[in-house]
Design an enzyme around this catalytic site. Structure first.
Site, PDB file in Angstrom:
ATOM      1  N   THR A 189    -103.378  49.655  -9.785  1.00 45.15           N
ATOM      2  CA  THR A 189    -104.063  48.609  -9.019  1.00 45.15           C
ATOM      3  C   THR A 189    -104.973  47.777  -9.914  1.00 45.15           C
ATOM      4  O   THR A 189    -105.065  46.560  -9.770  1.00 45.15           O
ATOM      5  CB  THR A 189    -104.861  49.213  -7.850  1.00 45.15           C
ATOM      6  OG1 THR A 189    -103.948  49.923  -7.001  1.00 45.15           O
ATOM      7  CG2 THR A 189    -105.575  48.150  -7.035  1.00 45.15           C
ATOM      8  N   CYS A 190    -105.615  48.434 -10.850  1.00 37.30           N
ATOM      9  CA  CYS A 190    -106.529  47.742 -11.759  1.00 37.30           C
ATOM     10  C   CYS A 190    -105.789  46.689 -12.583  1.00 37.30           C
ATOM     11  O   CYS A 190    -106.285  45.577 -12.786  1.00 37.30           O
ATOM     12  CB  CYS A 190    -107.212  48.742 -12.690  1.00 37.30           C
ATOM     13  SG  CYS A 190    -108.029  50.097 -11.812  1.00 37.30           S
TER      14      CYS A 190
END
Length: 160
Positions: A48-49
Protein backbone atom coordinates in the site's frame (compact mmCIF):
# COMPACT_ATOMS: atom_id res chain seq x y z
CA UNK A 1 1.28 8.82 24.93
CA UNK A 2 0.18 9.59 21.38
CA UNK A 3 0.75 13.10 20.08
CA UNK A 4 -2.42 15.17 19.78
CA UNK A 5 -3.57 18.28 17.95
CA UNK A 6 -2.07 21.26 19.80
CA UNK A 7 1.03 19.35 20.95
CA UNK A 8 4.56 20.34 19.99
CA UNK A 9 6.51 18.06 17.66
CA UNK A 10 9.13 16.23 19.79
CA UNK A 11 12.74 17.30 19.35
CA UNK A 12 14.68 14.40 17.83
CA UNK A 13 17.85 14.09 15.74
CA UNK A 14 17.74 11.74 12.76
CA UNK A 15 20.11 10.90 9.93
CA UNK A 16 19.35 10.99 6.24
CA UNK A 17 21.38 10.32 3.14
CA UNK A 18 21.93 13.36 0.94
CA UNK A 19 24.01 14.02 -2.16
CA UNK A 20 26.72 15.11 0.32
CA UNK A 21 26.60 11.86 2.30
CA UNK A 22 25.01 11.06 5.66
CA UNK A 23 23.71 14.19 7.40
CA UNK A 24 22.00 14.83 10.71
CA UNK A 25 18.69 16.64 10.73
CA UNK A 26 16.63 17.67 13.73
CA UNK A 27 12.89 17.82 13.85
CA UNK A 28 13.35 21.36 15.17
CA UNK A 29 15.02 22.29 11.86
CA UNK A 30 12.28 20.60 9.84
CA UNK A 31 9.31 22.12 11.65
CA UNK A 32 10.32 25.46 13.23
CA UNK A 33 8.77 28.45 11.48
CA UNK A 34 7.31 26.26 8.74
CA UNK A 35 4.08 24.57 7.74
CA UNK A 36 4.83 20.88 7.17
CA UNK A 37 2.74 17.91 6.09
CA UNK A 38 4.27 14.73 7.49
CA UNK A 39 2.91 11.33 6.54
CA UNK A 40 4.11 8.03 7.90
CA UNK A 41 4.08 4.62 6.29
CA UNK A 42 4.73 1.22 7.89
CA UNK A 43 7.55 0.51 5.45
CA UNK A 44 9.27 1.51 2.24
CA UNK A 45 8.62 -0.79 -0.71
CA UNK A 46 5.60 -2.37 1.01
CA UNK A 47 2.39 -2.81 -1.03
CA UNK A 48 0.00 0.00 0.00
CA UNK A 49 2.85 2.36 0.81
CA UNK A 50 4.41 1.91 -2.63
CA UNK A 51 1.25 1.65 -4.71
CA UNK A 52 -0.81 4.43 -3.11
CA UNK A 53 0.54 6.37 -0.14
CA UNK A 54 3.88 7.76 -1.37
CA UNK A 55 2.80 8.08 -5.03
CA UNK A 56 -0.28 10.06 -3.99
CA UNK A 57 1.83 12.61 -2.14
CA UNK A 58 4.35 12.82 -5.00
CA UNK A 59 1.49 13.48 -7.43
CA UNK A 60 -0.26 16.01 -5.16
CA UNK A 61 2.86 17.74 -3.75
CA UNK A 62 2.46 20.87 -5.87
CA UNK A 63 -1.23 21.22 -4.96
CA UNK A 64 -0.41 20.71 -1.27
CA UNK A 65 2.39 23.28 -1.39
CA UNK A 66 0.04 25.70 -3.18
CA UNK A 67 -2.01 25.67 0.06
CA UNK A 68 0.88 27.29 1.94
CA UNK A 69 2.75 24.12 2.93
CA UNK A 70 6.53 24.56 2.99
CA UNK A 71 7.44 20.88 2.89
CA UNK A 72 5.90 17.44 2.48
CA UNK A 73 7.77 14.75 4.42
CA UNK A 74 7.48 10.96 4.25
CA UNK A 75 8.49 9.20 7.48
CA UNK A 76 9.23 5.49 7.79
CA UNK A 77 11.05 3.26 10.23
CA UNK A 78 13.62 2.31 7.61
CA UNK A 79 17.30 3.08 7.17
CA UNK A 80 18.54 6.12 5.20
CA UNK A 81 19.71 3.99 2.26
CA UNK A 82 16.32 2.33 1.81
CA UNK A 83 14.47 5.64 2.10
CA UNK A 84 16.71 7.29 -0.48
CA UNK A 85 16.30 4.38 -2.93
CA UNK A 86 12.53 4.33 -2.41
CA UNK A 87 12.33 8.07 -3.02
CA UNK A 88 14.40 7.77 -6.19
CA UNK A 89 12.21 4.91 -7.47
CA UNK A 90 9.12 7.07 -6.92
CA UNK A 91 10.53 10.35 -8.32
CA UNK A 92 10.06 12.05 -4.96
CA UNK A 93 13.05 14.40 -5.29
CA UNK A 94 11.96 18.02 -4.97
CA UNK A 95 8.44 16.97 -4.05
CA UNK A 96 8.58 14.78 -0.93
CA UNK A 97 11.45 14.68 1.57
CA UNK A 98 12.20 11.08 2.55
CA UNK A 99 12.86 11.01 6.31
CA UNK A 100 14.28 7.76 7.72
CA UNK A 101 13.64 6.86 11.34
CA UNK A 102 15.82 3.76 11.46
CA UNK A 103 15.63 3.29 15.22
CA UNK A 104 11.99 4.42 15.51
CA UNK A 105 13.17 7.28 17.75
CA UNK A 106 10.89 9.93 16.26
CA UNK A 107 7.97 7.57 15.75
CA UNK A 108 8.25 6.43 19.38
CA UNK A 109 8.39 10.05 20.59
CA UNK A 110 5.17 10.67 18.63
CA UNK A 111 3.61 7.63 20.33
CA UNK A 112 2.72 6.15 16.95
CA UNK A 113 4.67 2.90 16.73
CA UNK A 114 3.11 -0.44 15.85
CA UNK A 115 4.28 -4.00 16.31
CA UNK A 116 4.79 -5.56 12.89
CA UNK A 117 6.50 -8.65 14.28
CA UNK A 118 3.75 -10.96 13.04
CA UNK A 119 4.74 -9.92 9.50
CA UNK A 120 8.50 -10.00 10.12
CA UNK A 121 8.72 -6.21 10.30
CA UNK A 122 9.50 -5.58 13.97
CA UNK A 123 8.70 -2.14 15.36
CA UNK A 124 7.32 0.17 12.68
CA UNK A 125 5.29 3.34 12.45
CA UNK A 126 1.56 3.43 12.15
CA UNK A 127 0.10 4.84 8.94
CA UNK A 128 -0.80 8.47 9.65
CA UNK A 129 -0.53 12.03 8.42
CA UNK A 130 -0.23 15.26 10.33
CA UNK A 131 0.03 18.95 9.62
CA UNK A 132 2.26 21.06 11.84
CA UNK A 133 2.66 24.82 11.87
CA UNK A 134 5.76 26.20 13.56
CA UNK A 135 6.23 22.88 15.34
CA UNK A 136 2.64 22.57 16.64
CA UNK A 137 0.32 19.84 15.38
CA UNK A 138 -2.77 21.39 13.79
CA UNK A 139 -4.18 18.24 12.19
CA UNK A 140 -3.68 14.54 12.86
CA UNK A 141 -5.16 11.59 10.97
CA UNK A 142 -4.21 8.10 12.20
CA UNK A 143 -5.40 5.11 10.21
CA UNK A 144 -7.15 2.14 11.76
CA UNK A 145 -5.03 -1.02 11.36
CA UNK A 146 -5.01 -2.22 7.76
CA UNK A 147 -6.83 0.88 6.47
CA UNK A 148 -5.84 3.61 4.03
CA UNK A 149 -8.50 6.32 4.16
CA UNK A 150 -7.72 9.36 6.32
CA UNK A 151 -3.98 9.80 5.70
CA UNK A 152 -3.94 9.93 1.90
CA UNK A 153 -2.72 12.95 -0.02
CA UNK A 154 -6.28 13.59 -1.18
CA UNK A 155 -7.66 13.50 2.38
CA UNK A 156 -4.97 15.90 3.64
CA UNK A 157 -5.41 18.23 0.67
CA UNK A 158 -9.14 18.48 1.44
CA UNK A 159 -8.33 19.59 5.02
CA UNK A 160 -5.76 22.24 4.13
Amino acid sequence: MTIQVGDTIPSVTLKWLTDNGMQEVTTDELFKGRKVVLFSVPGAFTPTCSAKHLPGFVQKADAIKAKGVDEVVCLAVNDPFVMRAWGEKNNASGKVAMLPDGNATFTSALGLTMDGSAHGLGTRGQRFALVAEDGKVTQLAVEAPGKFEVSSAEAILEKL
